[in-house]
Scaffold this motif. Sequence first.
Motif, mmCIF file in Angstrom:
data_model
loop_
_atom_site.group_PDB
_atom_site.id
_atom_site.type_symbol
_atom_site.label_atom_id
_atom_site.label_comp_id
_atom_site.label_asym_id
_atom_site.label_seq_id
_atom_site.Cartn_x
_atom_site.Cartn_y
_atom_site.Cartn_z
ATOM 1 N N SER A 2 0.835 -1.191 0.000
ATOM 2 C CA SER A 2 0.000 0.000 0.000
ATOM 3 C C SER A 2 0.869 1.239 0.000
ATOM 4 C CB SER A 2 -0.933 0.000 1.219
ATOM 5 O OG SER A 2 -1.714 1.161 1.231
ATOM 6 N N PRO A 6 4.246 -0.862 -7.651
ATOM 7 C CA PRO A 6 4.815 -2.209 -7.779
ATOM 8 C C PRO A 6 6.025 -2.207 -8.704
ATOM 9 C CG PRO A 6 2.836 -2.025 -9.106
ATOM 10 C CD PRO A 6 2.931 -0.753 -8.318
ATOM 11 N N SER A 9 4.368 -5.932 -12.690
ATOM 12 C CA SER A 9 2.939 -6.083 -12.990
ATOM 13 C C SER A 9 2.755 -7.326 -13.850
ATOM 14 C CB SER A 9 2.397 -4.862 -13.747
ATOM 15 O OG SER A 9 2.453 -3.700 -12.951
ATOM 16 N N TYR A 29 0.447 -16.851 -6.863
ATOM 17 C CA TYR A 29 0.796 -15.945 -5.765
ATOM 18 C C TYR A 29 2.028 -16.413 -4.991
ATOM 19 C CZ TYR A 29 -3.377 -13.170 -6.623
ATOM 20 O OH TYR A 29 -4.315 -12.345 -7.190
ATOM 21 N N TYR A 39 4.674 -6.303 -6.170
ATOM 22 C CA TYR A 39 4.064 -6.736 -7.426
ATOM 23 C C TYR A 39 2.570 -6.486 -7.381
ATOM 24 C CZ TYR A 39 2.306 -10.946 -5.054
ATOM 25 O OH TYR A 39 1.647 -11.810 -4.215
ATOM 26 N N GLU A 40 1.963 -6.576 -8.552
ATOM 27 C CA GLU A 40 0.514 -6.559 -8.688
ATOM 28 C C GLU A 40 0.128 -7.545 -9.784
ATOM 29 O OE1 GLU A 40 -0.905 -2.758 -10.005
ATOM 30 O OE2 GLU A 40 0.273 -2.786 -11.873
ATOM 31 N N ILE A 42 -2.854 -8.191 -12.489
ATOM 32 C CA ILE A 42 -4.001 -7.576 -13.151
ATOM 33 C C ILE A 42 -4.701 -8.626 -13.985
ATOM 34 C CG2 ILE A 42 -4.769 -5.748 -14.711
ATOM 35 C CD1 ILE A 42 -2.212 -4.242 -14.043
ATOM 36 N N VAL A 66 -2.599 -6.639 -3.744
ATOM 37 C CA VAL A 66 -1.765 -7.041 -4.894
ATOM 38 C C VAL A 66 -2.605 -7.527 -6.074
ATOM 39 C CG1 VAL A 66 0.236 -7.604 -3.467
ATOM 40 C CG2 VAL A 66 -1.491 -9.362 -3.931
ATOM 41 N N THR A 67 -3.911 -7.369 -5.994
ATOM 42 C CA THR A 67 -4.787 -7.876 -7.048
ATOM 43 C C THR A 67 -5.648 -6.758 -7.609
ATOM 44 O OG1 THR A 67 -4.900 -10.021 -5.923
ATOM 45 C CG2 THR A 67 -6.535 -9.596 -7.649
ATOM 46 N N ARG A 68 -5.736 -6.684 -8.912
ATOM 47 C CA ARG A 68 -6.638 -5.754 -9.585
ATOM 48 C C ARG A 68 -7.371 -6.543 -10.668
ATOM 49 N NH1 ARG A 68 -3.111 -0.986 -11.701
ATOM 50 N NH2 ARG A 68 -4.999 0.274 -11.517
ATOM 51 N N GLU A 313 -10.148 -2.585 -7.582
ATOM 52 C CA GLU A 313 -8.825 -2.263 -7.109
ATOM 53 C C GLU A 313 -8.891 -1.610 -5.745
ATOM 54 O OE1 GLU A 313 -6.956 0.504 -9.724
ATOM 55 O OE2 GLU A 313 -8.714 1.800 -9.868
ATOM 56 N N GLN A 314 -7.805 -1.704 -5.036
ATOM 57 C CA GLN A 314 -7.695 -1.086 -3.708
ATOM 58 C C GLN A 314 -7.603 0.435 -3.856
ATOM 59 O OE1 GLN A 314 -7.464 -2.926 -0.707
ATOM 60 N NE2 GLN A 314 -7.661 -1.012 0.385
#
Length: 319
Positions: A2, A6, A9, A29, A39-40, A42, A66-68, A313-314
């Motif tokens: 947060s 990242p 990606s 993961y 990292y993220e 997508i 970490v997830t979108r 997304e966060q």
Amino acid sequence: MSGTLPDLSLVVPVYNEEAALPLLFARLYPALDALQRPYEVIFVNDGSRDRSVSILRAQFERRPLVTRVVLFAANFGQHRAILAGFAYARGRYLITLDADLQNPPEEIARVVAELDAGHDYVGTIRKQRQDSAWRRWASRFINMLRERTTRIRITDHGCMFRGYARSIVDAINQCSENNTFVPALAYTFSGWPTEIEVRHEERSVGESKYSVYQLLKLNFDLMTGFSIVPMQIFSALGFTVSVLSVLFGMALVVRRLVWGADPAEQGLFTLFAIAFLLIGVTLFGLGLLGEYIGRIYEEVRRRPRFIVEAVLEQQPGSS
């Protein structure tokens, strides 16, 4: 992660993969966590008609930092899904990976190592490819044809497991064409590309989303999107036929002057000469028009590549 951008990606297009997604999560993961860098992931849902959306939503709720998830309003195709992922990605490196687990997530570290070494484009070659014989043969034929019509040198164009530096992705994001072949487009912008061999596994669940028609269309996009050689060949063919028809007509004139006309053949051969001349001129004209239309076609396509229905997304500042 947060509040920080990242370093990596990962873009994963998803289309009707409800059976494969839980298996993918279980391996993806941990492989990314082992890299020990921000990292993220997508996921781009390409209009799935099964439970893929609800599974992706649940995964986002489990790992929101970490997830979108990008949700398309309809099915726009794998390459447009990747382009959408590029538009939303924030990482210094970007890696594309199919959701079917034929390319093991554990191989991501090897692609990252090549990017760390300074390569701006990392292609992959499937070792001991687990596909049907006709797909392997078709791939070899298309590779041979592409290498003779373009300057793009990609050994395994059918493998979407690839790595890109941010500079390459930024260049791709500036392009506006709707139908393109992402790895080839990236290769044209690359200053230091490389390729590595990676493991390839059998698809354990589901089935391939590419039909014969879609594979043919993809290969046509690859050839026509990066070369005008096919149209130039067409023009050359028309010019050759035109020249031959003129020579044929001259030969008929010489024959008539030297030996005289043959009443039984005179009308037929004359008709052939005129027909060949007209066909040659027509082919040459079509090829010449194709040169201009092809160039215009590359510039005027302004329809939206995709329509995004929602993005999970966060939000900044949320826990």
